[in-house]
Design a protein around this motif. Sequence first.
Motif, mmCIF file in Angstrom:
data_model
loop_
_atom_site.group_PDB
_atom_site.id
_atom_site.type_symbol
_atom_site.label_atom_id
_atom_site.label_comp_id
_atom_site.label_asym_id
_atom_site.label_seq_id
_atom_site.Cartn_x
_atom_site.Cartn_y
_atom_site.Cartn_z
ATOM 1 N N ARG A 1 10.534 11.021 -4.243
ATOM 2 C CA ARG A 1 11.466 11.089 -3.108
ATOM 3 C C ARG A 1 12.632 12.026 -3.403
ATOM 4 N N ARG A 2 13.213 11.921 -4.602
ATOM 5 C CA ARG A 2 14.367 12.761 -4.929
ATOM 6 C C ARG A 2 13.972 14.231 -5.000
ATOM 7 N N ASP A 3 12.813 14.526 -5.592
ATOM 8 C CA ASP A 3 12.348 15.916 -5.658
ATOM 9 C C ASP A 3 12.127 16.485 -4.262
ATOM 10 N N LEU A 4 11.610 15.654 -3.355
ATOM 11 C CA LEU A 4 11.394 16.116 -1.986
ATOM 12 C C LEU A 4 12.726 16.365 -1.283
ATOM 13 N N GLU A 5 13.694 15.471 -1.487
ATOM 14 C CA GLU A 5 15.012 15.638 -0.860
ATOM 15 C C GLU A 5 15.729 16.870 -1.381
ATOM 16 N N GLU A 6 15.552 17.171 -2.671
ATOM 17 C CA GLU A 6 16.237 18.313 -3.276
ATOM 18 C C GLU A 6 15.486 19.626 -3.084
ATOM 19 N N GLY A 7 14.255 19.560 -2.546
ATOM 20 C CA GLY A 7 13.495 20.773 -2.311
ATOM 21 C C GLY A 7 12.708 21.268 -3.508
ATOM 22 N N ALA A 8 12.672 20.467 -4.595
ATOM 23 C CA ALA A 8 11.898 20.875 -5.762
ATOM 24 C C ALA A 8 10.400 20.738 -5.522
ATOM 25 N N LEU A 9 10.025 19.862 -4.582
ATOM 26 C CA LEU A 9 8.632 19.677 -4.191
ATOM 27 C C LEU A 9 8.574 19.532 -2.675
ATOM 28 N N ARG A 10 7.396 19.735 -2.121
ATOM 29 C CA ARG A 10 7.217 19.528 -0.685
ATOM 30 C C ARG A 10 5.867 18.885 -0.432
ATOM 31 N N SER B 1 0.855 -1.180 0.000
ATOM 32 C CA SER B 1 0.000 0.000 0.000
ATOM 33 C C SER B 1 0.889 1.228 0.000
ATOM 34 N N VAL B 2 0.481 2.240 -0.731
ATOM 35 C CA VAL B 2 1.211 3.502 -0.719
ATOM 36 C C VAL B 2 0.236 4.610 -0.341
ATOM 37 N N SER B 3 0.738 5.583 0.368
ATOM 38 C CA SER B 3 -0.105 6.686 0.812
ATOM 39 C C SER B 3 -0.152 7.772 -0.254
ATOM 40 N N LEU B 4 -1.253 8.482 -0.298
ATOM 41 C CA LEU B 4 -1.372 9.660 -1.139
ATOM 42 C C LEU B 4 -1.113 10.896 -0.292
ATOM 43 N N ALA B 5 -0.545 11.908 -0.895
ATOM 44 C CA ALA B 5 -0.292 13.157 -0.185
ATOM 45 C C ALA B 5 -0.518 14.324 -1.141
ATOM 46 N N TRP B 6 -0.707 15.484 -0.545
ATOM 47 C CA TRP B 6 -0.804 16.735 -1.308
ATOM 48 C C TRP B 6 0.627 17.235 -1.500
ATOM 49 N N ILE B 7 1.074 17.330 -2.730
ATOM 50 C CA ILE B 7 2.473 17.653 -3.022
ATOM 51 C C ILE B 7 2.519 18.837 -3.976
ATOM 52 N N ALA B 8 3.332 19.838 -3.628
ATOM 53 C CA ALA B 8 3.358 21.070 -4.425
ATOM 54 C C ALA B 8 4.770 21.634 -4.484
ATOM 55 N N ALA B 9 4.979 22.538 -5.433
ATOM 56 C CA ALA B 9 6.237 23.267 -5.518
ATOM 57 C C ALA B 9 6.322 24.261 -4.365
ATOM 58 N N PRO B 10 7.523 24.517 -3.822
ATOM 59 C CA PRO B 10 7.655 25.437 -2.676
ATOM 60 C C PRO B 10 7.130 26.833 -2.970
ATOM 61 N N GLN B 11 7.223 27.268 -4.232
ATOM 62 C CA GLN B 11 6.807 28.627 -4.561
ATOM 63 C C GLN B 11 5.298 28.803 -4.630
ATOM 64 N N LEU B 12 4.544 27.715 -4.541
ATOM 65 C CA LEU B 12 3.085 27.827 -4.621
ATOM 66 C C LEU B 12 2.556 28.459 -3.334
ATOM 67 N N ASP B 13 1.797 29.535 -3.482
ATOM 68 C CA ASP B 13 1.305 30.289 -2.328
ATOM 69 C C ASP B 13 0.083 29.599 -1.737
ATOM 70 N N LEU B 14 0.255 29.062 -0.537
ATOM 71 C CA LEU B 14 -0.849 28.401 0.155
ATOM 72 C C LEU B 14 -1.273 29.136 1.416
ATOM 73 N N GLY B 15 -0.710 30.318 1.626
ATOM 74 C CA GLY B 15 -1.100 31.106 2.779
ATOM 75 C C GLY B 15 -0.395 30.642 4.038
ATOM 76 N N PRO B 16 -0.496 31.434 5.115
ATOM 77 C CA PRO B 16 0.199 31.098 6.365
ATOM 78 C C PRO B 16 -0.559 30.057 7.181
ATOM 79 N N ALA C 1 3.305 19.512 -11.224
ATOM 80 C CA ALA C 1 3.420 19.975 -9.842
ATOM 81 C C ALA C 1 4.719 20.744 -9.638
ATOM 82 N N ARG C 2 5.795 20.234 -10.219
ATOM 83 C CA ARG C 2 7.096 20.891 -10.076
ATOM 84 C C ARG C 2 7.083 22.285 -10.693
ATOM 85 N N GLU C 3 6.323 22.447 -11.780
ATOM 86 C CA GLU C 3 6.233 23.743 -12.465
ATOM 87 C C GLU C 3 5.254 24.691 -11.781
#
Length: 298
Positions: free
Chosen positions: A245-254, A162-177, A230-232
């Motif tokens: 996993r690699r994108d998360l480690e490198e900070g391209a996604l969170r 089983s794999v979990s789903l998550a909400w994953i976005a680029a760091p620059q995406l504005d999601l508010g405080p 998502a990365r864009e």
Amino acid sequence: MADLRSLEIFYWAASLCSFRKAAERMNTSQPAVSQRIAALEDEFGVRLFERRARSVALTPKGRDLLGYAERFLHLRTEMMRSVAGPGTMRGVLRLGVSETIVHTWLMRFIARMNETHPGVTVDIAVDISPNMRDALLNRDLDLAFLVGPITMPSLVNLPLCSVSLAWIAAPQLDLGPGEVSLASLLRHPLITYPKNTNPYVSLREMLARSDLPPPRLHSNASLSTIVRMAREGIGIGVIPPEVVRRDLEEGALRVIAPAPALPDIAFTATYASLPDSGLAAEAARLACEVAAAPDWRQ
């Protein structure tokens, strides 16, 4: 006396209602199939098939022989499983794979197959689970790693992972405080699996219960494309963190957390219960071992 090869060809011609499809399944020519069937009919002194324009149908005597052919093939499979080592297996395994598995542990499975079954060639088709289910039922695939189980009596399902789903976005995406609410998420397009898949349906049902305005929900059959979008910063990907996993480690996604929980995706190794399914069953068992190893999630 009828040899096992002829009985196997007869079995597939009867099961697929086609000499052409039986030839493809047995990696031979249609005339060779016709010759084998004719030889069986001469040996037994009966007609086994009624020939039609685009198909064939069993005669009553053909249906009798089909039962015996199935028993012979089942016995051969049991014999090979009990006596022969896995290295003696030969043939082609037609494998369907969900793209999520491609991005996680498929390469480890292929390496294990090459190590333990050197005589087996694996032909891989990457597709969505509904298409792979149909291909299994049509005998176009021997084994599939898909979102399951598929509840049909003709199919065997082994739990894979089983794999979990998550909400994953680029760091620059504005999601508010502060904590990210579902309303904040829905200000952006959501990008996920195709419409006729379980993850899409589960997401859609969850959003329908929220009493929020309908979201912009983009579906895509290519997981790589979802990740790229998502990365864009085009939207928020609803995908397993393991595949990026690699994108998360490198900070391209969170991973957006805390955020509303999403249902897990359960995968099975699914194959048809057939007299000659020994190779598919052995590969499914090996896939379960590979999927159970924890290191591919790290």
